[in-house]
Motif scaffolding. Sequence first.
Motif, PDB file in Angstrom:
ATOM      1  N   GLU A 106       0.847  -1.184   0.000  1.00  0.00           N
ATOM      2  CA  GLU A 106       0.000   0.000   0.000  1.00  0.00           C
ATOM      3  C   GLU A 106       0.885   1.237   0.000  1.00  0.00           C
ATOM      4  OE1 GLU A 106      -0.924   1.217   4.527  1.00  0.00           O
ATOM      5  OE2 GLU A 106      -1.977  -0.598   3.907  1.00  0.00           O
ATOM      6  N   ALA A 107       0.426   2.330  -0.635  1.00  0.00           N
ATOM      7  CA  ALA A 107       1.186   3.574  -0.667  1.00  0.00           C
ATOM      8  C   ALA A 107       0.227   4.753  -0.654  1.00  0.00           C
ATOM      9  CB  ALA A 107       2.092   3.640  -1.896  1.00  0.00           C
ATOM     10  N   PHE A 108       0.677   5.835  -0.059  1.00  0.00           N
ATOM     11  CA  PHE A 108      -0.124   7.053   0.031  1.00  0.00           C
ATOM     12  C   PHE A 108       0.256   7.986  -1.107  1.00  0.00           C
ATOM     13  CE2 PHE A 108      -1.358  11.215   1.728  1.00  0.00           C
ATOM     14  CZ  PHE A 108      -2.647  10.933   2.145  1.00  0.00           C
ATOM     15  N   GLU A 109      -0.725   8.258  -1.961  1.00  0.00           N
ATOM     16  CA  GLU A 109      -0.477   9.123  -3.109  1.00  0.00           C
ATOM     17  C   GLU A 109      -1.772   9.803  -3.504  1.00  0.00           C
ATOM     18  OE1 GLU A 109       2.409   8.571  -6.734  1.00  0.00           O
ATOM     19  OE2 GLU A 109       0.511   7.606  -7.206  1.00  0.00           O
ATOM     20  N   SER A 110      -1.677  11.079  -3.845  1.00  0.00           N
ATOM     21  CA  SER A 110      -2.841  11.855  -4.317  1.00  0.00           C
ATOM     22  C   SER A 110      -3.966  11.882  -3.298  1.00  0.00           C
ATOM     23  CB  SER A 110      -3.352  11.296  -5.656  1.00  0.00           C
ATOM     24  OG  SER A 110      -2.316  11.300  -6.620  1.00  0.00           O
ATOM     25  N   GLY A 111      -3.601  11.902  -2.023  1.00  0.00           N
ATOM     26  CA  GLY A 111      -4.593  12.123  -0.985  1.00  0.00           C
ATOM     27  C   GLY A 111      -5.253  10.901  -0.402  1.00  0.00           C
ATOM     28  N   ASP A 112      -4.944   9.694  -0.891  1.00  0.00           N
ATOM     29  CA  ASP A 112      -5.500   8.493  -0.269  1.00  0.00           C
ATOM     30  C   ASP A 112      -4.534   7.325  -0.449  1.00  0.00           C
ATOM     31  OD1 ASP A 112      -5.826   7.740  -2.905  1.00  0.00           O
ATOM     32  OD2 ASP A 112      -8.003   7.996  -2.899  1.00  0.00           O
ATOM     33  N   ARG A 169       3.488  -1.090 -10.556  1.00  0.00           N
ATOM     34  CA  ARG A 169       2.189  -0.978 -11.223  1.00  0.00           C
ATOM     35  C   ARG A 169       1.110  -0.634 -10.205  1.00  0.00           C
ATOM     36  NH1 ARG A 169      -2.249  -4.247 -12.695  1.00  0.00           N
ATOM     37  NH2 ARG A 169      -1.388  -6.044 -11.565  1.00  0.00           N
ATOM     38  N   ARG A 170       0.313   0.359 -10.544  1.00  0.00           N
ATOM     39  CA  ARG A 170      -0.798   0.749  -9.685  1.00  0.00           C
ATOM     40  C   ARG A 170      -1.952  -0.218  -9.880  1.00  0.00           C
ATOM     41  NH1 ARG A 170      -1.756   6.640  -8.367  1.00  0.00           N
ATOM     42  NH2 ARG A 170      -3.437   6.605  -6.818  1.00  0.00           N
ATOM     43  N   VAL A 171      -2.520  -0.706  -8.768  1.00  0.00           N
ATOM     44  CA  VAL A 171      -3.604  -1.681  -8.831  1.00  0.00           C
ATOM     45  C   VAL A 171      -4.955  -1.028  -8.592  1.00  0.00           C
ATOM     46  CG1 VAL A 171      -4.512  -3.820  -7.823  1.00  0.00           C
ATOM     47  CG2 VAL A 171      -2.049  -3.510  -8.091  1.00  0.00           C
ATOM     48  N   THR A 172      -5.027  -0.079  -7.656  1.00  0.00           N
ATOM     49  CA  THR A 172      -6.279   0.628  -7.376  1.00  0.00           C
ATOM     50  C   THR A 172      -6.033   2.128  -7.515  1.00  0.00           C
ATOM     51  OG1 THR A 172      -5.876   0.794  -4.982  1.00  0.00           O
ATOM     52  CG2 THR A 172      -7.003  -1.183  -5.785  1.00  0.00           C
ATOM     53  N   ARG A 173      -7.132   2.860  -7.699  1.00  0.00           N
ATOM     54  CA  ARG A 173      -6.988   4.301  -7.896  1.00  0.00           C
ATOM     55  C   ARG A 173      -8.193   5.035  -7.313  1.00  0.00           C
ATOM     56  NH1 ARG A 173      -3.896   7.246 -11.309  1.00  0.00           N
ATOM     57  NH2 ARG A 173      -3.255   5.331 -12.400  1.00  0.00           N
ATOM     58  N   GLY A 174      -7.937   5.899  -6.313  1.00  0.00           N
ATOM     59  CA  GLY A 174      -8.953   6.810  -5.801  1.00  0.00           C
ATOM     60  C   GLY A 174     -10.149   6.108  -5.193  1.00  0.00           C
ATOM     61  N   GLY A 175     -11.146   6.900  -4.847  1.00  0.00           N
ATOM     62  CA  GLY A 175     -12.396   6.358  -4.335  1.00  0.00           C
ATOM     63  C   GLY A 175     -12.309   5.835  -2.919  1.00  0.00           C
ATOM     64  N   GLY A 176     -11.360   6.300  -2.115  1.00  0.00           N
ATOM     65  CA  GLY A 176     -11.221   5.822  -0.746  1.00  0.00           C
ATOM     66  C   GLY A 176      -9.880   5.155  -0.525  1.00  0.00           C
ATOM     67  N   ASP A 177      -9.687   4.617   0.669  1.00  0.00           N
ATOM     68  CA  ASP A 177      -8.419   4.001   1.045  1.00  0.00           C
ATOM     69  C   ASP A 177      -8.450   2.499   0.807  1.00  0.00           C
ATOM     70  OD1 ASP A 177      -7.277   6.381   1.861  1.00  0.00           O
ATOM     71  OD2 ASP A 177      -8.028   6.201   3.907  1.00  0.00           O
ATOM     72  N   ASP A 178      -7.463   1.992   0.068  1.00  0.00           N
ATOM     73  CA  ASP A 178      -7.281   0.553  -0.162  1.00  0.00           C
ATOM     74  C   ASP A 178      -5.974   0.159   0.515  1.00  0.00           C
ATOM     75  OD1 ASP A 178      -9.556   0.468  -1.865  1.00  0.00           O
ATOM     76  OD2 ASP A 178      -8.330   1.313  -3.475  1.00  0.00           O
ATOM     77  N   ARG A 179      -6.041  -0.796   1.468  1.00  0.00           N
ATOM     78  CA  ARG A 179      -4.889  -1.029   2.330  1.00  0.00           C
ATOM     79  C   ARG A 179      -4.654  -2.512   2.580  1.00  0.00           C
ATOM     80  NH1 ARG A 179      -4.204   3.668   6.719  1.00  0.00           N
ATOM     81  NH2 ARG A 179      -2.090   3.014   6.237  1.00  0.00           N
ATOM     82  N   ASP A 180      -3.444  -2.811   3.071  1.00  0.00           N
ATOM     83  CA  ASP A 180      -3.067  -4.130   3.569  1.00  0.00           C
ATOM     84  C   ASP A 180      -3.320  -5.240   2.550  1.00  0.00           C
ATOM     85  OD1 ASP A 180      -2.019  -5.916   5.327  1.00  0.00           O
ATOM     86  OD2 ASP A 180      -3.701  -5.906   6.715  1.00  0.00           O
ATOM     87  N   PRO A 181      -2.617  -5.247   1.405  1.00  0.00           N
ATOM     88  CA  PRO A 181      -2.899  -6.220   0.342  1.00  0.00           C
ATOM     89  C   PRO A 181      -2.450  -7.629   0.699  1.00  0.00           C
ATOM     90  CG  PRO A 181      -0.917  -4.985  -0.176  1.00  0.00           C
ATOM     91  CD  PRO A 181      -1.499  -4.346   1.057  1.00  0.00           C
TER      92      PRO A 181
END
Length: 272
Positions: A231-237, A251-263
Amino acid sequence: MGLGRSWPVWLLFAGLLLGCQPGAESSRAGSPVDFEHFVNWQLLGDRQIIFRSSADGDWDIYFADGFGDELRRAIADRHHNRYADPSPDGSRVLYSSSADGGDFDLFVVGIDGSGPIQLTANDLEDYSPVFSPDGRRIVFERDVDFFQLFELDLDSGRVRQLTDVPWHNYAPDWSPDGHELAYFANPEGDFDIYVIRTEHAPGQDPERVVDTFAFAQFPDFDPSGKRIAFEAFESGDWDLFTFDRESGEIRRVTRGGGDDRDPDYSPDGQQI
């Protein structure tokens, strides 16, 4: 971290619909359970997930039937119990507990909650234990001014320090072959992802594999050991990323729309 996970995303939220009465060993759907931020879950056998919750006022470890509404507390006491990790064969659960005098020590218990065994006993804080792929060793964090990584051999009881640096080291994850550990650390103030050999001795330099974000945390090896999710913090989430160890590609897996964490990778490495 621990065993592979292949459950649908909805299972992460299913616990909010499960009910648990304080002090009860098992319960059915009813009033919501307060999970307080993270829901840590892992696959156990064919049907169960494991997670931590503060449903009864302190942190405890729970099992839930992934396809039903059963909720069972694994450790029934009034102490804080956190950071659960099941053994590779699914027979035991490793965890960190304040049961011995308020500081956190490491314990292991049968999958049915029987026969708890204390593994460490000291005045330090021992957190985030994880079984090695063969189930014979564990690695964990210990607070010795800074959080350092330690390894405990379960057969001999020998404890070996793996890092000795003037900064914190968190959330170790074993490579599938048991020869490497991924973790995150903050030598320069922000958090980056590092890898060390399990034969590593203090004084050797770990490999920094991700250093392009202000905060990159909670790495997880894929089943091949060739990729690391984090997980990484970028662009506010918070979003999820993968690092390819052969090409160096992030490679980015998720983008925006809330916090995605602990993969966590699925057993076949095709899902996170």
